[in-house]
Scaffold this active site. Structure first.
Site, PDB file in Angstrom:
ATOM      1  N   CYS A  79       0.870  -1.184   0.000  1.00 54.60           N
ATOM      2  CA  CYS A  79       0.000   0.000   0.000  1.00 54.60           C
ATOM      3  C   CYS A  79       0.905   1.231   0.000  1.00 54.60           C
ATOM      4  O   CYS A  79       2.127   1.113   0.139  1.00 54.60           O
ATOM      5  CB  CYS A  79      -0.858  -0.017   1.257  1.00 54.60           C
ATOM      6  N   GLU A 115      -0.376  -1.265  16.066  1.00 56.26           N
ATOM      7  CA  GLU A 115      -1.176  -0.072  15.721  1.00 56.26           C
ATOM      8  C   GLU A 115      -2.122   0.305  16.867  1.00 56.26           C
ATOM      9  O   GLU A 115      -2.255   1.483  17.228  1.00 56.26           O
ATOM     10  CB  GLU A 115      -1.985  -0.346  14.449  1.00 56.26           C
ATOM     11  N   CYS A 155      -8.616   1.920   6.376  1.00 50.85           N
ATOM     12  CA  CYS A 155      -7.982   2.716   5.324  1.00 50.85           C
ATOM     13  C   CYS A 155      -8.437   2.247   3.947  1.00 50.85           C
ATOM     14  O   CYS A 155      -8.878   1.115   3.759  1.00 50.85           O
ATOM     15  CB  CYS A 155      -6.464   2.712   5.472  1.00 50.85           C
ATOM     16  N   SER A 159      -1.752  -8.457  10.032  1.00 52.16           N
ATOM     17  CA  SER A 159      -3.180  -8.452  10.300  1.00 52.16           C
ATOM     18  C   SER A 159      -3.996  -8.368   9.008  1.00 52.16           C
ATOM     19  O   SER A 159      -4.970  -9.097   8.818  1.00 52.16           O
ATOM     20  CB  SER A 159      -3.461  -7.254  11.197  1.00 52.16           C
ATOM     21  N   ASN A 160      -3.583  -7.482   8.099  1.00 59.28           N
ATOM     22  CA  ASN A 160      -4.387  -7.331   6.873  1.00 59.28           C
ATOM     23  C   ASN A 160      -4.309  -8.572   5.994  1.00 59.28           C
ATOM     24  O   ASN A 160      -5.270  -8.923   5.317  1.00 59.28           O
ATOM     25  CB  ASN A 160      -4.015  -6.044   6.125  1.00 59.28           C
TER      26      ASN A 160
HETATM   27  S1  SF4 Z   1      -2.946   2.139   7.319  1.00 60.59           S
HETATM   28 FE1  SF4 Z   1      -1.653   0.337   7.002  1.00 60.59          FE
HETATM   29  S2  SF4 Z   1      -2.599  -0.706   5.240  1.00 60.59           S
HETATM   30 FE2  SF4 Z   1      -3.428   1.394   5.267  1.00 60.59          FE
HETATM   31  S3  SF4 Z   1      -2.082   2.595   3.903  1.00 60.59           S
HETATM   32 FE3  SF4 Z   1      -1.286   2.784   6.015  1.00 60.59          FE
HETATM   33  S4  SF4 Z   1       0.272   1.186   6.225  1.00 60.59           S
HETATM   34 FE4  SF4 Z   1      -1.010   0.674   4.449  1.00 60.59          FE
END
Ligand code: SF4
Length: 279
Positions: A14, A127, A191, A220-221
Site C-alpha cells: 500500500c 497499531e 484505510c 493483520s491485513n
Molecule cells: S494504514 Fe496500514 S494498510 Fe493502510 S495505507 Fe497505512 S500502512 Fe497501508
C-alpha cells in the site's frame, strides 16, 4: 501448459508501506546506526533483509541507544518512545502511516471529550497500542460481536476501527454497540488500501477454482484477506513466499486467484505466481 493465474485488482504494498520501505532504504544508503522499535512492517522476509543490511531492531524502551537515528514504524509507537528518543538526542524519522496518525488524532479527540474510547481491532497489535498510547486515558479494545455483546455500563462512547479491520465485521460490531450505548461517535478509520484489497479479494475468490493469499502470518491485513477468501472459496491457502506453495493443492484448478497483503513486496508475489503457473 502453464496454469492460469489471475491477480486481484488491488494487492501488495500500500502507499504507507511503499513510502516507509523506500524512505528507509534511502536512509540506509547514507547512514549507519539506524534503529527501529519493533518491525517497520509485518513481513519477516523483508525485515530479515533489512536486518542483514544493518538495521538494528530494538524491542524495549531500555534498549534505545544514545546516538544514531531511530525510525518509527508504519503502525506507530507509544509517545514515551518519542520522548525517550528526544531525551537521548536521537534523530527521529517518523514513518507512521498517515492513516494511523489520523486514527491517533481521532482517538485523542474522543478522550478529550470525556467519553469512552472503544477501539475495534486486535488487542496488543502495534497499531492499537500506538493509538491507545497517543489517546492516553481509558480505552477498551474489542474484536468480535460476542465481545461487543458483553459490554455493559457505557453511556457515551467514540469508536475507532483498526485500519486493516474487515468492513463487514466492523459493521456488525457497531450494530450491536448502537443498541447498547446512548451516544455514539463512529470514526470509519479503515484505510482505503484495506477496503480496496478486501473488495477485490472477495470478487476474485468467488470466480476462481482456488485462491492464494501471500503474506506474513503476523500481518493483520493478510490474515483478514485470508479469512475473507476462505469464507468464499474453500480452496484458499495462505503462504509467506513461493517455498510454501504445495503444487498438489492446485492439481484440479484451472484458474488460481492470487492476492497479497499490504506488506508483501512484488518480488515475493512474482515468485509465487511463477511457481503456481508451473505447478
Ligand atoms: S494504514 Fe496500514 S494498510 Fe493502510 S495505507 Fe497505512 S500502512 Fe497501508
Amino acid at each position: 501448459m502453464k496454469r492460469k493465474v489471475k491477480v486481484a485488482d488491488y494487492y501488495g504494498y500500500c502507499s504507507g508501506v511503499d513510502l516507509a520501505v523506500n524512505t528507509l532504504n534511502r536512509i540506509m544508503e547514507k547512514e549507519n546506526n539506524i534503529y527501529i522499535f519493533g518491525d517497520l512492517i509485518h513481513n519477516r522476509i523483508v525485515m530479515n533483509e533489512l536486518k542483514s543490511r544493518g538495521l538494528k531492531v530494538i524491542n524495549k524502551v531500555e534498549e534505545i541507544p544514545s546516538e544514531g537515528t531511530i525510525v518509527i514504524r508504519t503502525h506507530g509507537v507509544r509517545p514515551e518512545i518519542y520522548d525517550m528518543a528526544r531525551a537521548k538526542g536521537l534523530k527521529i524519522v517518523d514513518l507512521t502511516c498517515i492513516f494511523v496518525k489520523r486514527s491517533q488524532n481521532f482517538a485523542k479527540k474522543v478522550v478529550k471529550e470525556g467519553i469512552k474510547l472503544i477501539i475495534i481491532g486486535e488487542r496488543n497489535h502495534d497499531e492499537i497500542l500506538s493509538i491507545q498510547g497517543a489517546a492516553g486515558g481509558d480505552s477498551i479494545v474489542i474484536n468480535s460481536v460476542d465481545e461487543a455483546m458483553a459490554i455493559t455500563g457505557i453511556d457515551k462512547a467514540g469508536i475507532i476501527i483498526q485500519t486493516t479491520f474487515e468492513r463487514e465485521l466492523a459493521k456488525s460490531i457497531i450494530g450491536v454497540l448502537f443498541d447498547k450505548i446512548n451516544y455514539l461517535e463512529v470514526f470509519n478509520t479503515i484505510c482505503d488500501a484495506t477496503e480496496k484489497r478486501q473488495e477485490s479479494c472477495k470478487r476474485l475468490a468467488a470466480e476462481t477454482d482456488s485462491f492464494v493469499v501471500i503474506g506474513d502470518q503476523k500481518s493483520s491485513n493478510t490474515n483478514r484477506l485470508y479469512e475473507i477468501a476462505k469464507s468464499i472459496n474453500a480452496n484458499t491457502y495462505m503462504v509467506a513466499d513461493k517455498n510454501e506453495i504445495d503444487c498438489d493443492n492446485f492439481k484440479n484448478s484451472k484458474i488460481v486467484g492470487v492476492t497479497a497483503g499490504a506488506s508483501t513486496p512484488d518480488y515475493i508475489i512474482n515468485g509465487v505466481i511463477k511457481k503456481i503457473e508451473n505447478c
